[in-house]
Design an enzyme around this catalytic site. Structure first.
Site, short mmCIF file in Angstrom:
data_model
loop_
_atom_site.label_atom_id
_atom_site.label_comp_id
_atom_site.label_asym_id
_atom_site.label_seq_id
_atom_site.Cartn_x
_atom_site.Cartn_y
_atom_site.Cartn_z
N GLU A 77 1.02 -1.34 0.14
CA GLU A 77 -0.03 -0.06 -0.08
C GLU A 77 0.71 1.15 0.02
O GLU A 77 0.82 2.33 -0.75
CB GLU A 77 -0.72 0.08 1.38
CG GLU A 77 -1.86 1.36 1.42
CD GLU A 77 -2.75 1.40 2.36
OE1 GLU A 77 -3.58 2.16 2.55
OE2 GLU A 77 -2.72 0.47 3.18
N ASP A 84 -0.81 -4.92 2.88
CA ASP A 84 -1.38 -4.00 3.58
C ASP A 84 -0.70 -3.72 5.13
O ASP A 84 -1.12 -4.81 5.98
CB ASP A 84 -2.83 -3.79 3.85
CG ASP A 84 -3.31 -2.63 4.24
OD1 ASP A 84 -2.71 -1.84 4.80
OD2 ASP A 84 -4.73 -2.39 3.84
N ILE A 131 -0.58 -1.78 7.80
CA ILE A 131 -1.87 -1.47 8.67
C ILE A 131 -3.08 -1.22 8.16
O ILE A 131 -3.54 -0.30 7.27
CB ILE A 131 -1.70 -0.28 9.60
CG1 ILE A 131 -0.26 -0.36 10.24
CG2 ILE A 131 -2.48 -0.11 10.81
CD1 ILE A 131 0.21 0.90 11.12
N ASP A 132 -3.94 -2.33 8.03
CA ASP A 132 -5.35 -1.84 7.86
C ASP A 132 -6.25 -1.18 8.82
O ASP A 132 -6.35 -1.94 9.83
CB ASP A 132 -6.13 -3.17 6.98
CG ASP A 132 -7.44 -2.92 6.41
OD1 ASP A 132 -7.62 -1.98 5.64
OD2 ASP A 132 -8.62 -3.49 6.83
N THR A 177 -5.82 2.34 9.23
CA THR A 177 -4.96 3.40 9.59
C THR A 177 -5.94 4.52 10.61
O THR A 177 -5.32 5.07 11.38
CB THR A 177 -4.10 3.95 8.47
OG1 THR A 177 -3.40 3.09 7.95
CG2 THR A 177 -3.27 5.10 8.80
N ASP A 202 -6.28 -4.76 0.32
CA ASP A 202 -7.22 -4.92 1.24
C ASP A 202 -7.92 -6.30 0.96
O ASP A 202 -8.44 -6.96 1.88
CB ASP A 202 -8.38 -3.90 1.32
CG ASP A 202 -7.79 -2.74 1.56
OD1 ASP A 202 -7.28 -2.35 2.52
OD2 ASP A 202 -8.24 -1.68 0.69
#
Length: 290
Positions: A83, A103, A105-106, A108, A233
């Site tokens: 990402e 990803d 940190i999904d 954020t 995602d």
């Protein structure tokens, strides 16, 4: 050549060609989760990307770099889609090469506000087909894993989607997406209104697409839809849902296009097609056009 890099029938006959990759993903997801859990309560440097609601922190960048650096050292011939590296200008192209889709940190925005629904997501594709997915819920320490043809698990407990087909008994999950212009908001709210008028049980927004999709895989919700999410995602979560017995498709009702920035996922075909018929399209640029 490392075992994870072997291809073809000979590799399969000689053992499990992706076992080493899967083990690396699990180890790195747990390690990243520890970093994120610690950083959750600390002060953060926050900046924006595509909109005021599309946030990034120094921890996002640090975690992605840690994951990719470790994987590059172990599997130097593999490709990577991340990402934050994509936001930094790297091309987002899925080829036939073994490719990690990450990803860091999904959730954020949740992370910035110390809201504890945050996850690390690591997907892996070969020949443009998703092979496995690993998603780690950082604060609850839940590890969701799946391999193509081998089932889906949460902390080693087998996952099974809901088999609900009645829309009036359905709990639907969604996310808002980064665009907040008047036309996009009108369509987003119109879609929610259509579903509520159809008398679904409820609609939930939790701030993390990957964890919402994991809830679907675990049978805690019946369907999910979104416009404006990305391949990072979707990649890991798609394997997890499919291996839990669910369906992941395009919002048109056709096959999933990982780069299209839109998805419907459900426990049953009936629930998926109900959503496809009810919701209006919100247009986002494709990931591979960036």
């Amino acid at each position: 050549m490392k075992p994870c890099e072997e291809e073809g029938p000979g590799a399969a006959a000689g053992g499990d060609p992706w076992k080493e990759c899967m083990e690396a993903a699990v180890q790195l997801a747990r390690r990243a989760g520890q970093i994120i859990r610690k950083a959750l309560t600390e002060e953060k440097q926050v900046s924006t990307k595509t909109s005021a609601a599309d946030l990034v922190t120094e921890t996002d960048n640090f975690v992605e770099n840690e994951i990719i650096s470790a994987l590059k050292e172990k599997f130097p011939s593999h490709r990577f889609i991340g990402e934050e590296s994509t936001a930094g200008g790297s091309k987002c192209v899925l080829t036939d090469s073994p490719t990690w889709i990450i990803d860091p940190i999904d959730g954020t925005c949740n992370f910035v506000h110390r809201f504890p629904t945050v996850a690390v997501s690591i997907g892996f594709a070969v020949n443009q087909e998703l092979e496995f997915g690993v998603i780690y819920h950082c604060t609850e320490e839940r590890l969701y894993t799946a391999r193509r043809g081998q089932g889906a698990f949460c902390n080693e407990k087998k996952l099974q989607v809901s088999k609900e087909t009645d829309k009036s008994k359905a709990l639907i999950l969604t996310e808002i997406g980064p665009k907040r212009d008047p036309e996009t908001l009108k369509l987003f709210l119109s879609n929610m209104e259509s579903l509520l008028k159809a008398q679904v049980h409820g609609i939930r927004v939790i701030g993390s697409a990957t964890l919402a999709l994991c809830h679907l895989a675990a049978g805690a919700a019946d369907a999910y839809y979104q416009f404006g999410l990305h391949c990072w995602d979707l990649a890991a979560a798609t394997v997890i849902i499919r291996e839990a017995g669910g369906i992941v498709i395009d919002t048109s009702g056709g096959p999933l296009d990982l780069m299209s920035c839109r998805v419907i996922a459900a426990g049953t075909k009936e629930m998926a097609m109900f959503l496809a018929q009810e919701i209006q399209t919100i247009h986002y640029r494709r990931d591979d056009e960036n």
